[in-house]
Design a protein around this motif. Structure first.
Motif, PDB file in Angstrom:
ATOM      1  N   GLN A  39       0.839  -1.192   0.000  1.00 31.15           N
ATOM      2  CA  GLN A  39       0.000   0.000   0.000  1.00 31.15           C
ATOM      3  C   GLN A  39       0.879   1.249   0.000  1.00 31.15           C
ATOM      4  OE1 GLN A  39      -2.659   0.414   3.338  1.00 31.15           O
ATOM      5  NE2 GLN A  39      -3.567   2.312   2.570  1.00 31.15           N
ATOM      6  N   LEU A  40       0.567   2.191  -0.890  1.00 30.36           N
ATOM      7  CA  LEU A  40       1.306   3.448  -0.976  1.00 30.36           C
ATOM      8  C   LEU A  40       0.839   4.387   0.135  1.00 30.36           C
ATOM      9  CD1 LEU A  40       3.306   5.226  -2.623  1.00 30.36           C
ATOM     10  CD2 LEU A  40       1.313   6.006  -3.950  1.00 30.36           C
ATOM     11  N   LEU A  41       1.765   4.745   1.046  1.00 32.33           N
ATOM     12  CA  LEU A  41       1.427   5.599   2.183  1.00 32.33           C
ATOM     13  C   LEU A  41       1.872   7.050   2.002  1.00 32.33           C
ATOM     14  CD1 LEU A  41       2.440   3.311   5.206  1.00 32.33           C
ATOM     15  CD2 LEU A  41       0.295   3.344   3.901  1.00 32.33           C
ATOM     16  N   GLY A  42       2.900   7.252   1.196  1.00 30.15           N
ATOM     17  CA  GLY A  42       3.427   8.602   1.013  1.00 30.15           C
ATOM     18  C   GLY A  42       4.351   8.639  -0.180  1.00 30.15           C
ATOM     19  N   THR A  43       4.654   9.848  -0.617  1.00 25.91           N
ATOM     20  CA  THR A  43       5.461   9.991  -1.826  1.00 25.91           C
ATOM     21  C   THR A  43       6.328  11.233  -1.761  1.00 25.91           C
ATOM     22  OG1 THR A  43       5.364  10.065  -4.250  1.00 25.91           O
ATOM     23  CG2 THR A  43       3.688  11.291  -3.063  1.00 25.91           C
ATOM     24  N   MET A  44       7.350  11.257  -2.600  1.00 22.63           N
ATOM     25  CA  MET A  44       8.225  12.418  -2.736  1.00 22.63           C
ATOM     26  C   MET A  44       8.872  12.361  -4.116  1.00 22.63           C
ATOM     27  SD  MET A  44      11.541  11.315  -0.441  1.00 22.63           S
ATOM     28  CE  MET A  44      12.356   9.723  -0.714  1.00 22.63           C
ATOM     29  N   ARG A  45       9.334  13.512  -4.557  1.00 22.54           N
ATOM     30  CA  ARG A  45      10.049  13.580  -5.825  1.00 22.54           C
ATOM     31  C   ARG A  45      11.469  14.068  -5.560  1.00 22.54           C
ATOM     32  NH1 ARG A  45       7.936  16.596 -11.374  1.00 22.54           N
ATOM     33  NH2 ARG A  45       9.821  16.217 -12.610  1.00 22.54           N
ATOM     34  N   LEU A  46      12.455  13.326  -6.030  1.00 19.50           N
ATOM     35  CA  LEU A  46      13.859  13.659  -5.818  1.00 19.50           C
ATOM     36  C   LEU A  46      14.452  14.285  -7.079  1.00 19.50           C
ATOM     37  CD1 LEU A  46      15.219  10.592  -3.804  1.00 19.50           C
ATOM     38  CD2 LEU A  46      14.036  12.642  -2.990  1.00 19.50           C
ATOM     39  N   TYR A  47      15.383  15.226  -6.858  1.00 21.52           N
ATOM     40  CA  TYR A  47      16.007  15.957  -7.953  1.00 21.52           C
ATOM     41  C   TYR A  47      17.525  15.917  -7.808  1.00 21.52           C
ATOM     42  CZ  TYR A  47      11.348  18.125  -8.396  1.00 21.52           C
ATOM     43  OH  TYR A  47       9.999  18.354  -8.530  1.00 21.52           O
ATOM     44  N   ASP A  48      18.206  15.512  -8.863  1.00 29.27           N
ATOM     45  CA  ASP A  48      19.665  15.599  -8.906  1.00 29.27           C
ATOM     46  C   ASP A  48      20.032  16.985  -9.434  1.00 29.27           C
ATOM     47  OD1 ASP A  48      19.594  12.971  -8.173  1.00 29.27           O
ATOM     48  OD2 ASP A  48      20.339  12.181 -10.083  1.00 29.27           O
ATOM     49  N   PHE A  49      20.507  17.847  -8.538  1.00 30.86           N
ATOM     50  CA  PHE A  49      20.869  19.199  -8.930  1.00 30.86           C
ATOM     51  C   PHE A  49      22.385  19.346  -9.006  1.00 30.86           C
ATOM     52  CE2 PHE A  49      16.761  20.678  -6.748  1.00 30.86           C
ATOM     53  CZ  PHE A  49      16.089  20.794  -7.954  1.00 30.86           C
ATOM     54  N   GLN A  50      22.825  20.216  -9.913  1.00 31.58           N
ATOM     55  CA  GLN A  50      24.206  20.699  -9.905  1.00 31.58           C
ATOM     56  C   GLN A  50      24.142  22.144  -9.419  1.00 31.58           C
ATOM     57  OE1 GLN A  50      25.816  17.316 -10.476  1.00 31.58           O
ATOM     58  NE2 GLN A  50      27.225  19.045 -10.615  1.00 31.58           N
ATOM     59  N   MET A  51      24.682  22.372  -8.233  1.00 33.04           N
ATOM     60  CA  MET A  51      24.582  23.674  -7.586  1.00 33.04           C
ATOM     61  C   MET A  51      25.935  24.365  -7.571  1.00 33.04           C
ATOM     62  SD  MET A  51      22.980  24.612  -3.829  1.00 33.04           S
ATOM     63  CE  MET A  51      24.285  23.870  -2.848  1.00 33.04           C
ATOM     64  N   ASN A  52      25.924  25.662  -7.841  1.00 31.76           N
ATOM     65  CA  ASN A  52      27.145  26.444  -7.739  1.00 31.76           C
ATOM     66  C   ASN A  52      27.462  26.662  -6.264  1.00 31.76           C
ATOM     67  OD1 ASN A  52      29.279  28.227  -7.897  1.00 31.76           O
ATOM     68  ND2 ASN A  52      28.031  29.984  -8.446  1.00 31.76           N
ATOM     69  N   LEU A  53      28.521  26.026  -5.808  1.00 33.99           N
ATOM     70  CA  LEU A  53      28.946  26.186  -4.425  1.00 33.99           C
ATOM     71  C   LEU A  53      30.336  26.792  -4.445  1.00 33.99           C
ATOM     72  CD1 LEU A  53      27.701  25.659  -1.671  1.00 33.99           C
ATOM     73  CD2 LEU A  53      28.874  23.457  -1.627  1.00 33.99           C
ATOM     74  N   PHE A  54      30.398  28.089  -4.153  1.00 32.32           N
ATOM     75  CA  PHE A  54      31.666  28.814  -4.127  1.00 32.32           C
ATOM     76  C   PHE A  54      32.427  28.681  -5.444  1.00 32.32           C
ATOM     77  CE2 PHE A  54      31.298  27.319   0.473  1.00 32.32           C
ATOM     78  CZ  PHE A  54      30.630  28.461   0.873  1.00 32.32           C
ATOM     79  N   GLY A  55      31.693  28.753  -6.554  1.00 28.99           N
ATOM     80  CA  GLY A  55      32.329  28.787  -7.863  1.00 28.99           C
ATOM     81  C   GLY A  55      32.535  27.447  -8.530  1.00 28.99           C
TER      82      GLY A  55
END
Length: 418
Positions: A62-78
């Motif tokens: 039984q499906l109780l909950g859900t989420m959507r995941l994202y693979d991001f490329q984030m600029n972290l200090f350049g």
């Protein structure tokens, strides 16, 4: 209780849409057409975007909950680094208060730990819920409602033009250059920006000079009175500018709309934007004590979380932390990811960090993972945390040096909705 978190198979998407519709009634998934359309959009988006997937919590199938995941490329200090995003967290209404959301978030964090990420981010439905799980607050968002005539008139609009579909490549290139100069921004594909620019309700004004688009503004209209179609607010959906000249010409464009535009409504994380105006007041005319004129409203939004303190400082070894030289014994409280809880010693040589096995440090800093995440992203300063009792130092003589070590020139920005 035998639960598992797995990708939701397409065969379960009807149950998924029902669960999401109940969790987010504002989506108005209450007709056959709206349900079918939402399902088709999700399937199409997932097919187009390999960096995104929907997961569900299952108990006895039984499906109780859900989420959507994202693979991001984030600029972290350049430098562009992997960061994990999560959205569309939803729990079956019959299974609220059964730790389904906790299972989802824990799975999300471990998923990106396993993928090698050091940072995760999300938009909270409640900040306190996610702060207990170690997420720290990011930069506030400000909403301004400015009469168009209050924008600087500038020197003209000679370099402005309305974008056409075949300009999307130049717009995407503009965003990518801008992204590489702003801490916290996330890479976006040409397809993502095309969807924004080519939306039937949107208009896009661009600034081009020397053959290159150096700024763009995506906007739409909102009628302020259904009995008067001539008066509208101009709602800016996205505003990017690489040069002051690009900003000034787009301000000239807005200034010239006074005849039919009531207010220009825009959102910004730039805490200095009000200096652009001689009169930044909104239309409420409220006065805060003693005499402070209301200019904008603010909200907290994106939150950040360090997944592994050790991995974080290894991944940002390229970054100069304020040019400071000292050894910091960092004691982190993390009750949600227990392996992240404890002490770590970091040697900073002229600002560049190296993890050491030395137990001793020049100074010991104790901090919760949530506040540490906000601090290293630049959303808050060390002295701001010290002032409010959210960090402790073994020797306050190091307060100024540590403040400079963690100080960033600008607060992080996030322009990606997810």
């Amino acid at each position: 209780m035998n639960r598992k978190v797995i990708p939701v198979p397409e065969a379960d998407f009807d149950s998924l849409v029902t669960l999401i519709g109940n969790a987010y009634p504002g989506l108005k998934l209450n007709t056959v057409d709206s349900i079918r359309s939402f399902k088709e959009r999700m399937l199409k988006t997932l097919a187009d975007d390999s960096g995104s997937r929907i997961y569900g919590v299952y108990e006895e199938e039984q499906l109780l909950g859900t989420m959507r995941l994202y693979d991001f490329q984030m600029n972290l200090f350049g430098v562009s680094l992997l960061a994990g995003g999560v959205g569309m967290v939803a729990v079956d209404m019959l299974h609220k208060k059964e730790k389904v959301a906790k299972d989802l978030v824990e799975s999300y964090l471990r998923h990106y730990l396993d993928k090698g990420a050091a940072m995760a981010l999300l938009y909270p439905f409640r900040t306190d819920f996610y702060k207990k799980m170690g997420f720290g607050m990011g930069t506030k968002m400000s909403k301004y409602r400015i009469p168009p005539g209050n924008f600087p008139k500038g020197a003209g609009k000679a370099h402005l033009f309305f974008a056409k579909p075949d300009d999307s490549g130049e717009i995407a290139a503009c965003y990518q250059r801008f992204m590489r100069t702003v801490n916290g921004l996330i890479e976006r594909s040409r397809e993502e920006l095309s969807r924004l620019v080519e939306h039937p309700d949107h208009r896009t004004v661009c600034f081009r000079k020397d053959g290159k688009v150096l700024g763009y503004m995506v906007y739409t209209f909102k009628n302020i009175n259904e009995e008067n179609i001539m008066q509208n607010d101009l709602i800016i959906k996205e505003w990017v500018y690489e040069t002051p000249e690009a900003l000034q010409e787009m301000c000239s464009f807005l200034h010239s709309q006074s005849d039919q535009i009531n207010r220009v409504v825009f959102y910004t994380q730039d805490e200095y934007f009000h200096f652009l105006f001689d009169d930044p007041r909104n239309e409420t005319y409220r006065v805060l004590p003693h005499v402070y004129l209301e200019s904008n409203t603010q909200g907290v939004g994106v939150m950040y979380r360090i997944l592994s303190v050790k991995r974080f400082f290894q991944q940002v070894a390229h970054h100069c932390f304020g040019g400071q030289t000292l050894t910091l014994a960092l004691t982190v409280r993390d009750t949600f990811l227990r392996e992240n809880h404890g002490s770590l010693t970091i040697r900073f040589e002229e600002g560049y960090p190296v993890i050491t096995d030395d137990a001793a440090g020049d100074v010991v800093m104790e901090v919760d993972i949530a506040e540490l995440s906000s601090l290293v992203m630049g959303a808050v300063t060390l002295k701001g945390l010290l002032k409010h009792g959210l960090v402790t130092l073994s020797d306050m003589a190091y307060a100024d040096q540590l403040h400079q070590l963690f100080l960033t020139s600008e607060k992080p920005m996030c322009m990606t909705a997810f």
